[in-house]
Design a protein around this motif. Structure first.
Motif, PDB file in Angstrom:
ATOM      1  N   SER A   1      -9.180   1.177   5.561  1.00  0.00           N
ATOM      2  CA  SER A   1      -8.724  -0.105   5.742  1.00  0.00           C
ATOM      3  C   SER A   1      -9.229  -0.916   6.773  1.00  0.00           C
ATOM      4  O   SER A   1      -9.712  -2.119   6.802  1.00  0.00           O
ATOM      5  CB  SER A   1      -7.204  -0.302   5.705  1.00  0.00           C
ATOM      6  OG  SER A   1      -6.865   0.295   4.281  1.00  0.00           O
TER       7      SER A   1
ATOM      8  N   SER B   1       0.688  -1.142  -0.083  1.00  0.00           N
ATOM      9  CA  SER B   1       0.116   0.010  -0.127  1.00  0.00           C
ATOM     10  C   SER B   1       0.978   1.356  -0.146  1.00  0.00           C
ATOM     11  O   SER B   1       2.095   1.304   0.247  1.00  0.00           O
ATOM     12  CB  SER B   1      -1.021   0.126   1.302  1.00  0.00           C
ATOM     13  OG  SER B   1      -0.149  -0.097   2.460  1.00  0.00           O
TER      14      SER B   1
ATOM     15  N   SER C   1      -1.259  -3.438   7.985  1.00  0.00           N
ATOM     16  CA  SER C   1      -1.096  -2.480   6.619  1.00  0.00           C
ATOM     17  C   SER C   1       0.509  -2.372   6.586  1.00  0.00           C
ATOM     18  O   SER C   1       0.925  -1.688   7.394  1.00  0.00           O
ATOM     19  CB  SER C   1      -2.027  -1.498   6.558  1.00  0.00           C
ATOM     20  OG  SER C   1      -1.944  -0.892   5.412  1.00  0.00           O
TER      21      SER C   1
ATOM     22  N   CYS D   1      -8.644   1.023  -1.043  1.00  0.00           N
ATOM     23  CA  CYS D   1      -8.400  -0.436  -0.434  1.00  0.00           C
ATOM     24  C   CYS D   1      -8.933  -1.546  -1.146  1.00  0.00           C
ATOM     25  O   CYS D   1      -8.350  -2.467  -1.599  1.00  0.00           O
ATOM     26  CB  CYS D   1      -8.661  -0.390   1.023  1.00  0.00           C
ATOM     27  SG  CYS D   1      -8.293  -1.964   1.830  1.00  0.00           S
TER      28      CYS D   1
END
Length: 244
Positions: free
Chosen positions: A32, A9, A40, A203
Motif C-alpha cells: 500500500s 481494508s 490505511s 491494494c
C-alpha cells in the motif's frame, strides 16, 4: 506521486477473511505504501446481534493490533499511518446497541457498513437516518457491489452518507461503465482498496488512480482517491503535508 487514503481494508490478521498472519499484514501495508497510500484504515468484518458482540470484537481486534505492532517493531519498513474501525454487516437495526459508536473509525464519526448482497431491505434507510441523528456518518462499503444500488441511492436521498467504491472497479471496462453511472448522482464518493490479501484481492490503488486520472481527469481522480477522504479527518500540519 499522489498520496492516497484507504478507508476500507482487511490487513489485520486472525479476525476475518483478510490477512492470514502478521507477515501478510506487513506485506499488504508495504505494498500500500509503495502505491502511495499514506493512511490505511483496517476495517475487519463485524456482525452485531447483541451488545456483547461489540466488546468481543474490540477485544479480538486489539489482540490483532498488538501482534501487528509487535511485528512492526522488529522490522524497519515504511508503512502508511494506520487507523482502526470495522465493517459492520447491516442485517439489523444497530441503533439498538448503545456502544455502536465504539466501532467508528479512529476518533471520527465515520462508521463503515455493508449490506446483505442477496436482497435489499428498505428499512436500512431508517436505520441510517437514525445513525445520522446520533451524530454518526455512515460510510456505505463498496456501493458498486450491490445489484440494487439504484434503490439504495434513491432511498438514502437527504442522508449524510459517504459512498465507498472499490478500486478494482476502475481496472476493467464493465467496472468503469458502472462508475460512470454512479457518478451521475453527484454524491460524496471515496475510492478504497477493500484489500484482503496479496493475491487476488490486493491494494490496486495506484493502478486504479492512473486509470481514473486518464479516464476522468486529474481533478475528479484526486477528489475520489484523496481530497474527499482527506476532508473526513482532522490532521496536523505534518500529516496534511504528507498528502500533498
Amino acid at each position: 506521486m499522489i498520496y492516497l487514503i484507504d478507508l476500507h481494508s482487511h490487513y489485520l490478521s486472525g479476525i476475518d477473511d483478510g490477512a492470514e498472519n502478521t507477515n501478510e499484514s506487513i506485506g499488504m501495508l508495504k505494498d500500500s505504501f509503495c502505491q502511495g497510500v499514506r493512511l490505511s484504515v483496517a476495517t475487519p468484518h463485524c456482525t452485531v446481534h447483541r451488545s456483547e458482540d461489540i466488546e468481543h470484537f474490540l477485544e479480538v481486534r486489539e489482540q490483532s493490533i498488538e501482534k501487528l505492532n509487535s511485528k512492526k517493531e522488529k522490522q524497519s519498513v515504511r508503512l502508511p499511518r494506520q487507523l482502526y474501525g470495522a465493517e459492520i454487516y447491516l442485517d439489523n437495526n444497530i441503533n439498538a446497541y448503545p456502544d455502536i459508536k465504539k466501532l467508528c473509525i479512529g476518533e471520527t464519526n465515520l462508521l463503515l457498513v455493508e449490506f446483505p448482497l442477496e436482497k435489499y431491505n428498505h428499512a436500512c434507510a431508517d436505520w441510517l437516518h437514525s445513525l445520522n441523528l446520533t451524530g454518526i456518518r455512515p460510510v456505505v462499503a463498496h456501493i458498486d457491489r450491490y445489484i440494487f444500488w439504484q434503490e439504495m441511492l434513491n432511498d438514502f436521498q437527504g442522508l449524510d452518507i459517504v459512498y465507498q467504491i472499490n478500486a478494482a472497479r476502475f481496472l476493467n471496462f464493465s467496472g468503469r461503465r458502472l462508475i460512470k453511472k454512479l457518478l451521475k448522482y453527484h454524491l460524496f464518493y471515496v475510492v478504497s482498496s477493500d484489500m484482503h490479501n496479496m493475491q487476488n484481492r490486493s491494494c490496486n490503488m495506484s493502478d486504479a488512480y492512473r486509470k481514473a486520472e486518464k479516464w476522468l481527469g486529474k481533478k475528479t481522480a484526486l477528489k475520489l482517491f484523496q481530497t474527499n477522504a482527506k476532508s473526513l479527518f482532522t490532521m496536523n500540519q505534518k500529516e496534511q503535508g504528507e498528502l500533498l
